[in-house]
Design an enzyme around this catalytic site. Structure first.
Site, PDB file in Angstrom:
ATOM      1  CG  HIS A 135      18.227 104.842   2.362  1.00  9.86           C
ATOM      2  ND1 HIS A 135      19.512 105.206   2.022  1.00  9.86           N
ATOM      3  CD2 HIS A 135      18.153 104.911   3.716  1.00  9.86           C
ATOM      4  CE1 HIS A 135      20.185 105.475   3.136  1.00  9.86           C
ATOM      5  NE2 HIS A 135      19.384 105.302   4.179  1.00  9.86           N
ATOM      6  CD  GLU A 189      16.888 108.263   6.582  1.00  9.12           C
ATOM      7  OE1 GLU A 189      17.348 107.870   7.655  1.00  9.12           O
ATOM      8  OE2 GLU A 189      17.054 107.659   5.510  1.00  9.12           O
ATOM      9  CB  SER A 198      24.430 111.777  12.118  1.00  9.57           C
ATOM     10  OG  SER A 198      25.161 111.559  10.928  1.00  9.57           O
ATOM     11  CE  LYS A 254      23.050 103.458   6.236  1.00  8.52           C
ATOM     12  NZ  LYS A 254      23.445 104.770   5.812  1.00  8.52           N
ATOM     13  CG  ASN A 303      19.408 101.135   6.451  1.00  4.52           C
ATOM     14  OD1 ASN A 303      19.678  99.998   6.054  1.00  4.52           O
ATOM     15  ND2 ASN A 303      19.503 102.208   5.671  1.00  4.52           N
ATOM     16  N   GLY A 325      25.119 109.519   7.707  1.00  3.26           N
ATOM     17  CA  GLY A 325      26.456 108.936   7.797  1.00  3.26           C
ATOM     18  C   GLY A 325      27.573 109.967   7.904  1.00  3.26           C
ATOM     19  CD  GLU A 384      23.244 104.916   2.217  1.00  5.25           C
ATOM     20  OE1 GLU A 384      22.964 103.718   2.401  1.00  5.25           O
ATOM     21  OE2 GLU A 384      23.579 105.684   3.159  1.00  5.25           O
TER      22      GLU A 384
HETATM   23  C1  PEP Z   1      20.274 105.920   7.181  1.00  4.95           C
HETATM   24  O1  PEP Z   1      21.023 105.292   6.447  1.00  4.95           O
HETATM   25  O2  PEP Z   1      19.053 105.849   7.017  1.00  4.95           O
HETATM   26  C2  PEP Z   1      20.871 106.764   8.219  1.00  4.95           C
HETATM   27  C3  PEP Z   1      20.099 107.604   8.836  1.00  4.95           C
HETATM   28  O3  PEP Z   1      22.217 106.585   8.462  1.00  4.95           O
HETATM   29  P1  PEP Z   1      23.062 107.234   9.682  1.00  4.95           P
HETATM   30  O4  PEP Z   1      22.241 107.051  10.931  1.00  4.95           O
HETATM   31  O5  PEP Z   1      24.337 106.493   9.699  1.00  4.95           O
HETATM   32  O6  PEP Z   1      23.218 108.691   9.352  1.00  4.95           O
END
Ligand code: PEP
Length: 257
Positions: free
Chosen positions: A104, A174, A220, A13, A11, A180, A106
C-alpha cells in the site's frame, strides 16, 4: 462480459472501534452476492469480527459479516521471532483473515517500505496460505513526467521472480496522488493503465494470468464515481479507503449491478 468476479475491498486503515465496526458491517446489508467483498480492519479488531462470522446465530450484523472476507492491512515476511510490532501471516489466519494488503502507498511512502521487502512479504504471505491485495501506483511527479507505466511495471516486476502462482493475487492500481485526496483518475485514465497492466501480465507472466487476475482501481472512489469506473473493461473492482467508512460503501459494492 469478463469472467473475473467483481471485487471490492474496504481498507479501514487506522480507524474505528468495536462499536463503529458494527455500524460499518450493517452498511453492507445491501451487499451484492455478485461481488466479492473483503474488509481490512485494524489488526486488533480482526478477532472481534471473526467471532461474529463464526457465531452469527440470529444476529443480523453477524450474519452479514459471515459473507465478507477479512484482510490484514500488512504482515511481515517471517513466521515468528524478535520483530517487535510486526505480525505474521499465520497470526492473521489464526484470527480469521484470508487476505492481506501489501505494498500500500502508505506503507511505501509513510513507512519507507521498498520493493524488495514488499516482494518478500508477498511471497511469504502466499506461501503461508493468504491471498494478497498487492498495491502499486505512481506519485504525481512521476505521472507528470510520463513515468506511470515505468513505475507500475517496476513494482510488478519486483514480485515477478518471487511469485509462481498468481491465482491468489489481486492487483490494486492506486495512483498515490488520488489516495485520500478527493482527486480520482478519470475512468479513461484508469482504463488506460489497467489495460497496460493486463498486457504486462500477458507479456511477463502468462495469458492465463492476464485473463484471470483482477485489477482493482483505488484512489478516492466514491458512491458518485464508482459506476462509471466499474463500467470500464479492465477495472475489476475497487480498493476503497475513506468511502469504505461511510454508507456509500454499499453503493460501491453494488456498482456493477
Ligand atoms: C486506499 O487507501 O487504498 C485508498 C484508495 O484510499 P481512498 O479511497 O481514501 O483514496
Amino acid at each position: 462480459m469478463s469472467s473475473r468476479k467483481f471485487f471490492v475491498g474496504g481498507n479501514w486503515k487506522m480507524n474505528g472501534s468495536k462499536g463503529e465496526l458494527d455500524n460499518l458491517v450493517n452498511l453492507l446489508a445491501k451487499n451484492s452476492s455478485e461481488t466479492e467483498v473483503v474488509v481490512a480492519p485494524p489488526f486488533v479488531f480482526l478477532d472481534y469480527l471473526h467471532n461474529k462470522k463464526t457465531n452469527f446465530g440470529n444476529n443480523i450484523t453477524n450474519y452479514i459479516i459471515f459473507f465478507i472476507a477479512l484482510s490484514g492491512q500488512n504482515c511481515y515476511k517471517e513466521s515468528k521471532g524478535a520483530f517487535t510490532g510486526e505480525i505474521s501471516p499465520k497470526m492473521l489466519k489464526d484470527v480469521g483473515a484470508d487476505w492481506v494488503i501489501l505494498g500500500h502507498s502508505e506503507r511505501r511512502h509513510v513507512f519507507g517500505e521498498k520493493d524488495d521487502l514488499i516482494a518478500d512479504k508477498v511471497a511469504f504471505a502466499l506461501k503461508e496460505g493468504l491471498s494478497v491485495i498487492f498495491c502499486i501506483g505512481e506519485k504525481i511527479e512521476e505521472r507528470e513526467n510520463n513515468l506511470t507505466e515505468k513505475i507500475c511495471f517496476g513494482q510488478l516486476g519486483a514480485i515477478k521472480d518471487k511469485i509462481k502462482d498468481w491465482s491468489k493475487i489481486v492487483v490494486a492500481y492506486e495512483p498515490v496522488w488520488a489516495i485520500g485526496t478527493g482527486k480520482t483518475a478519470t475512468p479513461e485514465q484508469a482504463q488506460e493503465i489497467h489495460q497496460a497492466l493486463r498486457k504486462w501480465l500477458h507479456d511477463n507472466i502468462s495469458q492465463d494470468a492476464s485473463n484471470k487476475t483482477r485489477i482493482l482501481y483505488g484512489g478516492s472512489v466514491t458512491g458518485a464515481n464508482c459506476k462509471e469506473l466499474a463500467a470500464k473493461a479492465d477495472i475489476d473492482g475497487f480498493l476503497v479507503g475513506g468511502a469504505s467508512l461511510k454508507p456509500e460503501f454499499a453503493n460501491i459494492v453494488n456498482s456493477k449491478n
